[in-house]
Scaffold this motif. Structure first.
Motif, PDB file in Angstrom:
ATOM      1  N   LEU A   1       0.826  -1.211   0.000  1.00  0.00           N
ATOM      2  CA  LEU A   1       0.000   0.000   0.000  1.00  0.00           C
ATOM      3  C   LEU A   1       0.859   1.259   0.000  1.00  0.00           C
ATOM      4  O   LEU A   1       0.515   2.247  -0.643  1.00  0.00           O
ATOM      5  CB  LEU A   1      -0.942   0.017   1.206  1.00  0.00           C
ATOM      6  CG  LEU A   1      -2.171  -0.865   1.127  1.00  0.00           C
ATOM      7  CD1 LEU A   1      -2.987  -0.768   2.412  1.00  0.00           C
ATOM      8  CD2 LEU A   1      -3.032  -0.487  -0.070  1.00  0.00           C
ATOM      9  N   ILE A   2       1.972   1.221   0.709  1.00  0.00           N
ATOM     10  CA  ILE A   2       2.883   2.367   0.719  1.00  0.00           C
ATOM     11  C   ILE A   2       3.376   2.636  -0.701  1.00  0.00           C
ATOM     12  O   ILE A   2       3.344   3.767  -1.182  1.00  0.00           O
ATOM     13  CB  ILE A   2       4.067   2.114   1.676  1.00  0.00           C
ATOM     14  CG1 ILE A   2       3.581   2.107   3.129  1.00  0.00           C
ATOM     15  CG2 ILE A   2       5.160   3.170   1.482  1.00  0.00           C
ATOM     16  CD1 ILE A   2       4.583   1.531   4.120  1.00  0.00           C
ATOM     17  N   SER A   3       3.791   1.592  -1.377  1.00  0.00           N
ATOM     18  CA  SER A   3       4.262   1.728  -2.760  1.00  0.00           C
ATOM     19  C   SER A   3       3.135   2.171  -3.686  1.00  0.00           C
ATOM     20  O   SER A   3       3.324   3.052  -4.530  1.00  0.00           O
ATOM     21  CB  SER A   3       4.851   0.409  -3.260  1.00  0.00           C
ATOM     22  OG  SER A   3       5.994   0.069  -2.528  1.00  0.00           O
ATOM     23  N   ALA A   4       1.973   1.564  -3.534  1.00  0.00           N
ATOM     24  CA  ALA A   4       0.831   1.923  -4.377  1.00  0.00           C
ATOM     25  C   ALA A   4       0.438   3.372  -4.175  1.00  0.00           C
ATOM     26  O   ALA A   4       0.048   4.060  -5.124  1.00  0.00           O
ATOM     27  CB  ALA A   4      -0.355   1.007  -4.072  1.00  0.00           C
ATOM     28  N   GLY A   5       0.563   3.855  -2.947  1.00  0.00           N
ATOM     29  CA  GLY A   5       0.202   5.231  -2.637  1.00  0.00           C
ATOM     30  C   GLY A   5       1.078   6.256  -3.338  1.00  0.00           C
ATOM     31  O   GLY A   5       0.695   7.414  -3.480  1.00  0.00           O
ATOM     32  N   LEU A   6       2.238   5.835  -3.796  1.00  0.00           N
ATOM     33  CA  LEU A   6       3.100   6.733  -4.570  1.00  0.00           C
ATOM     34  C   LEU A   6       2.610   6.862  -6.010  1.00  0.00           C
ATOM     35  O   LEU A   6       2.892   7.854  -6.676  1.00  0.00           O
ATOM     36  CB  LEU A   6       4.542   6.225  -4.569  1.00  0.00           C
ATOM     37  CG  LEU A   6       5.246   6.187  -3.218  1.00  0.00           C
ATOM     38  CD1 LEU A   6       6.623   5.552  -3.369  1.00  0.00           C
ATOM     39  CD2 LEU A   6       5.353   7.566  -2.612  1.00  0.00           C
ATOM     40  N   ASP A   7       1.870   5.858  -6.476  1.00  0.00           N
ATOM     41  CA  ASP A   7       1.426   5.821  -7.868  1.00  0.00           C
ATOM     42  C   ASP A   7      -0.024   6.240  -8.072  1.00  0.00           C
ATOM     43  O   ASP A   7      -0.394   6.666  -9.162  1.00  0.00           O
ATOM     44  CB  ASP A   7       1.596   4.401  -8.425  1.00  0.00           C
ATOM     45  CG  ASP A   7       3.033   3.952  -8.436  1.00  0.00           C
ATOM     46  OD1 ASP A   7       3.926   4.801  -8.605  1.00  0.00           O
ATOM     47  OD2 ASP A   7       3.273   2.737  -8.269  1.00  0.00           O
TER      48      ASP A   7
ATOM     49  N   GLN B   1       9.341   3.596   8.858  1.00  0.00           N
ATOM     50  CA  GLN B   1      10.643   3.951   8.316  1.00  0.00           C
ATOM     51  C   GLN B   1      10.694   3.672   6.808  1.00  0.00           C
ATOM     52  O   GLN B   1      11.227   4.473   6.036  1.00  0.00           O
ATOM     53  CB  GLN B   1      11.745   3.179   9.025  1.00  0.00           C
ATOM     54  CG  GLN B   1      13.137   3.584   8.600  1.00  0.00           C
ATOM     55  CD  GLN B   1      14.213   2.873   9.398  1.00  0.00           C
ATOM     56  OE1 GLN B   1      13.968   1.881  10.061  1.00  0.00           O
ATOM     57  NE2 GLN B   1      15.407   3.399   9.341  1.00  0.00           N
ATOM     58  N   PHE B   2      10.127   2.549   6.373  1.00  0.00           N
ATOM     59  CA  PHE B   2      10.071   2.225   4.947  1.00  0.00           C
ATOM     60  C   PHE B   2       9.310   3.296   4.177  1.00  0.00           C
ATOM     61  O   PHE B   2       9.746   3.735   3.110  1.00  0.00           O
ATOM     62  CB  PHE B   2       9.405   0.852   4.751  1.00  0.00           C
ATOM     63  CG  PHE B   2       9.211   0.465   3.321  1.00  0.00           C
ATOM     64  CD1 PHE B   2      10.289   0.158   2.516  1.00  0.00           C
ATOM     65  CD2 PHE B   2       7.940   0.390   2.771  1.00  0.00           C
ATOM     66  CE1 PHE B   2      10.110  -0.204   1.186  1.00  0.00           C
ATOM     67  CE2 PHE B   2       7.746   0.027   1.453  1.00  0.00           C
ATOM     68  CZ  PHE B   2       8.845  -0.275   0.658  1.00  0.00           C
ATOM     69  N   SER B   3       8.203   3.754   4.742  1.00  0.00           N
ATOM     70  CA  SER B   3       7.405   4.797   4.101  1.00  0.00           C
ATOM     71  C   SER B   3       8.207   6.090   3.966  1.00  0.00           C
ATOM     72  O   SER B   3       8.190   6.743   2.919  1.00  0.00           O
ATOM     73  CB  SER B   3       6.139   5.044   4.922  1.00  0.00           C
ATOM     74  OG  SER B   3       5.365   6.062   4.364  1.00  0.00           O
ATOM     75  N   GLN B   4       8.921   6.444   5.018  1.00  0.00           N
ATOM     76  CA  GLN B   4       9.742   7.657   4.983  1.00  0.00           C
ATOM     77  C   GLN B   4      10.873   7.536   3.958  1.00  0.00           C
ATOM     78  O   GLN B   4      11.177   8.490   3.246  1.00  0.00           O
ATOM     79  CB  GLN B   4      10.306   7.948   6.371  1.00  0.00           C
ATOM     80  CG  GLN B   4       9.247   8.350   7.372  1.00  0.00           C
ATOM     81  CD  GLN B   4       9.750   8.345   8.808  1.00  0.00           C
ATOM     82  OE1 GLN B   4      10.848   7.887   9.102  1.00  0.00           O
ATOM     83  NE2 GLN B   4       8.926   8.855   9.722  1.00  0.00           N
ATOM     84  N   GLN B   5      11.479   6.362   3.887  1.00  0.00           N
ATOM     85  CA  GLN B   5      12.560   6.151   2.921  1.00  0.00           C
ATOM     86  C   GLN B   5      12.050   6.250   1.488  1.00  0.00           C
ATOM     87  O   GLN B   5      12.710   6.854   0.637  1.00  0.00           O
ATOM     88  CB  GLN B   5      13.216   4.788   3.159  1.00  0.00           C
ATOM     89  CG  GLN B   5      14.044   4.745   4.421  1.00  0.00           C
ATOM     90  CD  GLN B   5      14.516   3.346   4.767  1.00  0.00           C
ATOM     91  OE1 GLN B   5      13.976   2.353   4.276  1.00  0.00           O
ATOM     92  NE2 GLN B   5      15.504   3.257   5.631  1.00  0.00           N
ATOM     93  N   LEU B   6      10.892   5.678   1.212  1.00  0.00           N
ATOM     94  CA  LEU B   6      10.339   5.774  -0.137  1.00  0.00           C
ATOM     95  C   LEU B   6      10.002   7.212  -0.494  1.00  0.00           C
ATOM     96  O   LEU B   6      10.208   7.642  -1.631  1.00  0.00           O
ATOM     97  CB  LEU B   6       9.099   4.898  -0.289  1.00  0.00           C
ATOM     98  CG  LEU B   6       9.323   3.426  -0.562  1.00  0.00           C
ATOM     99  CD1 LEU B   6       7.999   2.740  -0.862  1.00  0.00           C
ATOM    100  CD2 LEU B   6      10.285   3.185  -1.694  1.00  0.00           C
TER     101      LEU B   6
END
Length: 59
Positions: A11-17, A40-45
């Motif tokens: 979802l974090i990745s999808a939220g970027l697209d 932390q993963f969300s912040q890094q992305l």
């Protein structure tokens, strides 16, 4: 329903697209409140996305 870290990272990745649905957004926000690793993963992305945009602008 509890969100797994795997589902949260997707979802974090999808939220970027694309915009997340209200349900997706709420599930993810609840997960991020409880999970430091995913937070932390969300912040890094987000930082990678910003760096890519700056590189595209020649900064």
């Amino acid at each position: 329903m509890k969100l797994s870290c795997r589902a949260a990272s997707r979802l974090i990745s999808a939220g970027l697209d694309r915009p997340l649905s209200t349900a997706e957004h709420l599930k993810l926000r609840m997960h991020l409140l409880l999970c430091g690793n995913c937070r932390q993963f969300s912040q890094q992305l987000a930082l990678l996305q910003q760096a890519a945009r700056r590189a595209g602008l020649g900064e």
